[in-house]
Write an enzyme that holds these catalytic residues in place. Structure first.
Site, PDB file in Angstrom:
ATOM      1  N   TYR A  56       0.721  -0.980   0.502  1.00  0.00           N
ATOM      2  CA  TYR A  56      -0.027  -0.009   0.139  1.00  0.00           C
ATOM      3  C   TYR A  56       1.222   1.094   0.210  1.00  0.00           C
ATOM      4  CZ  TYR A  56      -3.269  -3.500   1.621  1.00  0.00           C
ATOM      5  OH  TYR A  56      -4.148  -4.673   1.729  1.00  0.00           O
ATOM      6  N   HIS A 141      -0.008 -12.663   1.292  1.00  0.00           N
ATOM      7  CA  HIS A 141      -0.353 -11.479   0.794  1.00  0.00           C
ATOM      8  C   HIS A 141      -0.448 -12.129  -0.460  1.00  0.00           C
ATOM      9  CE1 HIS A 141      -1.623  -7.061   0.192  1.00  0.00           C
ATOM     10  NE2 HIS A 141      -2.287  -7.914   0.108  1.00  0.00           N
TER      11      HIS A 141
END
Length: 330
Positions: A56, A141
């Site tokens: 992010y 992830h």
């Protein structure tokens, strides 16, 4: 705000989780001050679970979230980040990262790495960016294209780190249910983060993953309950799974919205409450980029949703007849 046990371990997470991709400049820039205000507003609303990732904003989300949390009582919240993408500095940092969705300078490149060394290196870098003493929950992830390496290298290393006490709990986060179900079957993970696959418009998580998680005592955190925008503001041109929604999906979302309005319930409130109908679901994660969004999410989750609304949607074929709803599970 209620909290729930996360799987079989000792961690407890608030019903509403703060998704920190937004403060990593997802799609549009926000300032450091706006990011801090968003975290503060979420805290004041009762949120005690915060989720981030190196992906992010090329580390910006972790830096901002860590800075905002640093002055808060460390034992009163749960922090999760993710492994699978290493950030490597570029020799020449030119342009931006908008191709990957983030309005930040392209100062680093992401390198997929689900090896044991990659996991440890990723967490060391995350702790440095966060400036905090520990990470409570680590998600593998998006291992979609790296399933075998994630299962045979990343997960065993995280299991060793959990045994050492380096991390508190292990999870896997994806926007598909099938591989998550495999992790639940074949490993001893504590949690899964399922994005976009258990919502008012998409219940694919119910086919196998959620019943299996309930059976194995694995906590399910549901993300993407607005399906990237369509269930927040259904209209032509709205997005579903990060692409323009089809006319059929827009029409269905508008029908669900009309059903909510018949019962004086905002669509956003119904979308946030719906996942809690399944006993495996422990928290709903909402991406937040401002104080106003944090306050709105908490207010929507607190909005009463009558059983008659779910019955209405089922009768009209807008929800499957057998889907569990919050009132049915208490």
């Amino acid at each position: 705000m209620r909290d729930n046990p996360l799987g079989r371990g000792t961690l407890r997470v608030s019903e509403l989780a703060f998704g920190a991709a937004g403060i990593g400049n997802l799609f549009i820039p926000v300032t450091d001050a706006q990011a801090e205000q968003a975290v503060s507003a979420a805290w004041e609303s009762g949120v005690r679970y915060f989720d981030t990732a190196p992906h992010y904003g090329l580390g910006l989300s972790e830096r901002r979230l860590g800075a905002a949390l640093r002055g808060l009582p460390r034992d009163e919240y749960v922090l999760s980040t993710k492994v699978g993408r290493l950030l490597r500095p570029r020799k020449e940092a030119t342009g931006d990262d908008l191709a990957n969705g983030f309005a930040v300078p392209a100062a680093h490149e992401r390198v997929w790495d689900f090896t044991a060394d990659g996991v440890r290196g990723s967490l060391e870098a995350s702790l440095e960016r966060l400036g905090l003493d520990r990470i409570d929950l680590v998600y593998v992830h998006d291992p979609d294209d790296h399933a075998e390496q994630a299962l045979t290298q990343a997960y065993p290393e995280l299991e060793r780190m959990r045994a050492e006490g380096t991390v508190g709990a292990i999870g896997v986060g994806m926007n598909q249910a099938g591989l998550l179900a495999r992790f639940v079957r074949e490993t001893d993970i504590d949690a899964v983060l399922l994005a976009g696959r258990y919502s008012l418009l998409d219940q694919r998580g119910l086919d196998e993953l959620l019943p299996l998680a309930a059976e194995r005592g694995v906590g399910v955190v549901v993300g993407g309950v607005f399906n990237s925008g369509l269930l927040a503001d259904p209209r032509p041109g709205a997005t579903f799974d990060y692409a323009t929604a089809s006319d059929a999906l827009v029409s269905r979302a508008l029908e669900i919205k009309a059903g909510c309005e018949r019962h004086d319930v905002p669509l956003r409130a119904a979308a946030l409450r719906f996942p809690f109908g399944h006993p495996a679901v422990v928290s709903v994660l909402v991406g937040v980029r401002s104080a106003a969004e944090a306050e709105d999410a908490a207010a929507m989750l607190r909005t009463p949703v009558p059983a008659a609304l779910w019955d209405d949607l089922k009768e009209r074929g807008l929800l499957p007849a057998g889907v569990p709803t919050p009132e049915e599970t208490g």
